[in-house]
Design an enzyme around this catalytic site. Structure first.
Site, PDB file in Angstrom:
ATOM      1  N   HIS A 107      36.801  22.985  17.132  1.00  0.00           N
ATOM      2  CA  HIS A 107      35.891  24.134  17.043  1.00  0.00           C
ATOM      3  C   HIS A 107      36.249  25.190  18.073  1.00  0.00           C
ATOM      4  CE1 HIS A 107      34.182  21.629  20.235  1.00  0.00           C
ATOM      5  NE2 HIS A 107      33.637  22.735  20.735  1.00  0.00           N
ATOM      6  N   ARG A 160      28.621  22.439  31.529  1.00  0.00           N
ATOM      7  CA  ARG A 160      29.371  23.565  30.972  1.00  0.00           C
ATOM      8  C   ARG A 160      28.597  24.869  31.106  1.00  0.00           C
ATOM      9  NH1 ARG A 160      28.436  25.011  26.509  1.00  0.00           N
ATOM     10  NH2 ARG A 160      30.442  25.090  25.448  1.00  0.00           N
ATOM     11  N   ASP A 186      33.844  27.545  20.450  1.00  0.00           N
ATOM     12  CA  ASP A 186      32.439  27.417  20.844  1.00  0.00           C
ATOM     13  C   ASP A 186      31.553  28.457  20.151  1.00  0.00           C
ATOM     14  OD1 ASP A 186      32.768  25.203  22.477  1.00  0.00           O
ATOM     15  OD2 ASP A 186      33.209  26.416  24.254  1.00  0.00           O
ATOM     16  N   HIS A 218      39.204  23.774  20.344  1.00  0.00           N
ATOM     17  CA  HIS A 218      39.333  22.542  21.118  1.00  0.00           C
ATOM     18  C   HIS A 218      38.545  21.419  20.464  1.00  0.00           C
ATOM     19  CE1 HIS A 218      35.850  24.745  22.757  1.00  0.00           C
ATOM     20  NE2 HIS A 218      35.298  23.561  22.936  1.00  0.00           N
TER      21      HIS A 218
HETATM   22  C1  OGA Z   1      32.355  22.136  25.136  1.00  0.00           C
HETATM   23  C2  OGA Z   1      33.284  21.120  24.649  1.00  0.00           C
HETATM   24  C3  OGA Z   1      34.974  19.728  25.613  1.00  0.00           C
HETATM   25  C4  OGA Z   1      35.043  18.614  26.591  1.00  0.00           C
HETATM   26  O1  OGA Z   1      31.884  21.965  26.269  1.00  0.00           O
HETATM   27  O2  OGA Z   1      32.124  23.136  24.440  1.00  0.00           O
HETATM   28  O3  OGA Z   1      33.666  21.159  23.509  1.00  0.00           O
HETATM   29  O4  OGA Z   1      36.162  18.255  26.962  1.00  0.00           O
HETATM   30  N1  OGA Z   1      33.688  20.250  25.580  1.00  0.00           N
HETATM   31  O5  OGA Z   1      34.014  18.066  26.983  1.00  0.00           O
HETATM   32 MN    MN Z   2      33.238  23.193  22.740  1.00  0.00          MN
END
Ligand code: OGA
Ligand code: MN
Length: 272
Positions: A94, A263, A96, A249
């Protein structure tokens, strides 16, 4: 600040930077340029606190409250939590929050708890993927627009018993959809990039459904071919910053035990 490339298409490590201290304007500018150049930055940041995390996010712009992840609450709403213990693994490719009219320009993710092994994150460069398309496909995609829909994630859970019919109906009724060009232009580099993903992209507007499905399936597979990717193996205290305008990612859901990330996402703007 020393920058070392980590992948052919994207990814770089930043050493010699203490992100727990405030960064001066010149350093922030250098870090932003490194982000634009490499799309994913790996920065050692042991002990990064939520306050420092938010401050670092604010160095790049306004920080957002995530649309659906839980957060740390009371003054820390902009620090969202990706916790495997709550069933959140982000294990499908995806970009984000691409269902938003202006998805975040970037995300800063800090490892709080890592499993003993596994749980790597894969990144893919959407500009490398675009560049590798045939001239015919590039011409075909020009001007196409896709629908990105948050309820697609609920649909996927609904299909496999993880969401009730009512939850799915509510998710559709909430109508968290946005239209985005299938080929976007990076506001800083001017590079074209593919902008579809298997998590949120429902269909390409105006195409017959079977054509849309076939094209999206091709594009989603093409986007994540190995030459366009970087795989990150997390170390304690790692902070990753990714340019959400240039990447997709996913987390490899190959781990046992606990994986918990904090995050912070930086608000994106029209054209960016
Ligand atoms: C996010 C995600 C990736 C991770 O925080 O948006 O996809 O490595 N995380 O945790
Ligand atoms: Mn993400």
């Amino acid at each position: 600040m020393r920058i070392t490339r980590l992948g052919s298409a994207l990814g770089a490590r930043v050493d010699g930077l203490d992100v727990t201290a405030g960064l001066d304007a010149g350093t922030v500018e250098g870090l932003y340029q490194a982000l634009v150049d490499h799309a994913v930055l790996v920065i050692p940041a042991p002990g990064l606190t939520p306050d420092q995390h938010m401050a670092l996010g604010r160095a790049f712009g306004e920080i957002e409250v995530h649309a659906f992840f839980p957060n740390l609450g009371s003054g820390y709403e902009q620090v969202s939590v990706l916790d495997s213990a709550q069933g959140n693994t982000a294990s499908m490719w995806h970009t984000d929050e691409s269902f938003l009219p202006h998805p975040p320009m970037g995300t800063l993710t800090h490892a709080e708890v890592l499993p003993e092994v596994g749980g790597d994150t894969l990144f893919a460069s959407t500009s490398a993927a675009y560049d590798a398309l045939s001239p015919n496909m590039k011409a075909y995609l020009e001007g196409l627009v896709a629908v990105h829909d948050l309820s697609r994630t609920t649909e996927l859970r609904f299909r496999f018993g993880g969401a009730t019919p009512q939850q799915y109906a509510d998710a559709i009724a909430a109508d968290r959809r946005s239209l985005h060009p299938v080929v976007r232009t990076h506001p800083e580099t001017g590079a074209k990039g593919l902008f579809v993903n298997p998590t949120y992209t429902r269909h390409i507007a105006g195409l017959p459904p079977d054509e849309s499905d076939a094209v999206l399936q091709f594009l989603c597979r093409h986007s994540v071919k190995e030459p366009f990717t970087y795989r990150h193996r997390w170390a304690d205290g790692d902070l990753l910053v990714w340019d959400n305008r240039a990447t997709m990612h996913m987390v490899l859901n190959d781990f046992e035990g606990h994986r918990l990330m904090h995050r912070v996402s930086v608000v994106g703007h029209a054209g960016g």
